[in-house]
Design an enzyme around this catalytic site. Sequence first.
Site, mmCIF file in Angstrom:
data_model
loop_
_atom_site.group_PDB
_atom_site.id
_atom_site.type_symbol
_atom_site.label_atom_id
_atom_site.label_comp_id
_atom_site.label_asym_id
_atom_site.label_seq_id
_atom_site.Cartn_x
_atom_site.Cartn_y
_atom_site.Cartn_z
ATOM 1 C CG HIS A 1 -12.222 8.256 -5.098
ATOM 2 N ND1 HIS A 1 -11.219 9.127 -5.458
ATOM 3 C CD2 HIS A 1 -12.257 8.278 -3.747
ATOM 4 C CE1 HIS A 1 -10.677 9.650 -4.374
ATOM 5 N NE2 HIS A 1 -11.284 9.152 -3.312
ATOM 6 C CG ASP B 1 18.557 -4.448 -9.896
ATOM 7 O OD1 ASP B 1 17.388 -4.550 -9.474
ATOM 8 O OD2 ASP B 1 18.852 -3.886 -10.967
ATOM 9 C CE1 TYR C 1 -2.429 -0.032 11.282
ATOM 10 C CE2 TYR C 1 -3.854 -1.932 11.002
ATOM 11 C CZ TYR C 1 -3.532 -0.772 11.660
ATOM 12 O OH TYR C 1 -4.307 -0.336 12.688
#
Lengths: 530, 383
Positions: free
Chosen positions: A76, A105, A256
């Site tokens: 999980h 792009d 983070y």
Amino acid sequence: MSEAAVHDDHHDHKPTGIGRWLFSTNHKDIGTMYLLFSLLMFFVGGAMAIVIRAELFQPGLQFVNPQFFNSMTTMHALVMIFGAVMPAGVGLANWMIPVMIGAPDMALPRMNNMSFWILPFGFTLLLSTFFMDGGAPAGGWTMYPPLVLQTGNAFPFLIFTVHILGISSIMGAINIIATVFNMRAPGMTFMRLPLFVWTWIITAFLLIAALPVFAGAVTMLLTDQYFGTSFFDAAGGGDPVMFQHLFWFFGHPEVYILILPAFGIVSQIIPTFSRKRLFGYTSMVYATVAIAFLSFFVWAHHMFTVGMPLAGELFFMYATMTIAIPTGVKIFNWVATMWRGSMTFETPMLFSIAFIVLFSVGGFSGVMMSITPVDFQYHDTYFIVAHFHYVLVTGAVFALFAAAYYWLPKWTGHMYDEGLGKLHFWTSAVFVNILFFPQHFLGLAGMPRRIPDYAVQFADWNMVSSLGGFAFGLSQLIFVVVVFKCIRGGDKVTDQVWEGARGLEWTLSSPPPFHSFTVPPKVTEESAHG
Amino acid sequence: MSKPRTSMLRTLFLIVVSFTSMLVVTPAWADWALNLTKGVTPISHQVYDLHMRILWIMVVVAIVVFATMLWSIIHHRKDKGAVAAKFHHSTALELLWTAIPIAILVVIAIPATKTLIAMEKTADADITIKITGYQWKWEYNYMGEDLTFFSVLAADSRAVVDKTSDAKPEDIDNYLLDVDNPVVLPINTKIRILTTAADVIHAWWVPALGWKRDAIPGFINDNWTYIEEPGIYRGQCAELCGKDHGYMPIVVKAVSKAEYQTWLVETKQKIAEASSGADREWTLDELMARGEGVYKTNCAACHQANGEGIPGVFPALVASPIATGAVEDHINIVMNGKAGTAMAAYGAQLNDIDIAAIITYERNAWGNKVGDLVQPMTIQATR
Ligand SMILES: [Cu+2]
């Protein structure tokens, strides 16, 4: 499809068929694939969470055996972190960074293709371990030795998966850095970059700095297992705790990596729906840099109980506490942005406000856990499970939902179903708290994490939590309906989409042309960020 | 028909109760426990006070921040005709909300540092206990007392886990929190507690003592406690240690110093009695009877009570090449374990009679019927 055909797709001449996706070098198509892949993984990881909550619904073993339960918690985490949240962040970066900085792009389009297409292979490899002798990895996503060395045939596959997912992320990070540093439109200075772009550059540097350490650490596991080394084996002169230091030197920045893009998203959305510029743009940038910098000096707070010397425990306690300061600055700045604005509450705004409140709840328990002597009680209990699900589900995932609702009209040219969006928000926001808030109580009352069965005194809150979990899981189906309805049709939207929106992405048509900004736009202070 | 209905009603009731209980905290509902224990040691009291202090500071900060947000959400909305202000920074404000958190953190850090320093003062202990974590049991060694024993999950809980009994978790006293041999400690005594492990990392945690500490193979961690109230304090392994991580509880029984001394003498006697008779011939029936019990506490967690193991994870013993093959190989694996797997070296954990009994049992139970019996003396000779 020949190479020439891929290259020949200027203007709005899109390649067609499966080749458009397989060989894509277009940042929008690759972004879309990343996002859809992460949505799929969100449900795969979610299904595992449902198994966990079903088993914990009552004391006693009802559905699975303890070994499989451990595989569920391990997988999980791996699927949600590396399959759902990270790719969703990269997908948004792919889609939005070029249009936010006025570039045609990404800088390295072929590498972009490769970094996406590694993912399906990586996860096929990882999920195939369920069918191997010894079952899927069950030693926790943290892979602590010596336990992880007891993994069956899945062991080398686990390590190899980590390696190739790491390669994918590093390529993605290089691409983002190259794009932002080289392809900004004239006038788009660094201090005019939208906050989402800022948070992503910093995230990209974190990825490049942290992932190789992780790759190195798991390689040492591999050689310990098969090539007779004893990096982490005390009997051979090694140190099992060394792995934990290396893991969390990666693992804390990784936190983070998951949350900084979320900060960026919320910093885009709050100003739009407050119809007011972001409060304290400069301090937001500095706070993000400060959080990223500090993230390399706090790793050992994940392992206070290993028995460090007093000086080490004090250092990591103080360093961890300081992270609250820049994080606080961000929260206060968002509130100040809302203050005296002219707010409306469409779905993206609702998810962003919920993000601020519930991420803060996770932040408060975070400050509590930074206090080493008290963490000796909280550590490895459901209190920490509650904490990191507040920052990662009501934090990172809520921000990703906010981003999806915010930019879906831009991506598709259609307004999503606002009624269903609001329903998705309210069901999610209510049930996620029924799911995770009681876990604080369980942890404080003494329930360890990662156990398949528990003493009867924990039964009541576990049942509440499981009910919340099932309802939260079901609520996510609403999101799938909204997304596919919106892709298929709906009210046409303007280029601007949202009244208060600012930034280059809103100057393009909705949906944007296949190649945006073939002529670079001019950026001024006024038109820059939100 | 009435059973599913009542369980649905119970579920509904739970939902309603959970909401109200978040508002009204009634101590009478012991099971709806919400908070950390105060514990029974000076350190656990300090930890509890720190926890409460930080919790309340966080609650105050939350109220201030969320109330400001709520005010803004109520008043500064477009449908109320609010017009957006133009300000977008304020150095004074930004400095203020950097400075206030720093001040709050300093206020928290001072008592936290004091408590932490106190927790690390492990010197001058009156007695020392060495605790070793194994998959999945604890070994307690009373240093200087020549007393060592194992402590495993109580048989009534184990039977529920293995589904060899029809009892439900709620029928059992202290389901999953009870052991066969609790660790007995004297009150009002500074006790040094060393933690280590034999296989993988575990963590020894009794909430009432105020801390947990990892038990790491190859390393010894140093802790201390000073229990002030007699009583029974329960805890669990807190670091994931494999399949039965959830099934290695800890029970501390704190008694007066006098009772502790009596207990020491009696326990040493009991252990001596249990290992006496190693030098005589045992009959098959004797070994089988003893073997069944020893097997259940030591082997059934992996190889299962019926000897069938868990396919792909833990090998079956029924008709297995080891349990039905050469007896020397069987003795060897039980005594020395198997590297790189969860199979431990039981030679270091059990006495000769118990090892002989386990091997004899494994070779003759579940239809294995090899027929040979292993004498304790044979085991003694291999040591
Ligand atoms: Cu353990």
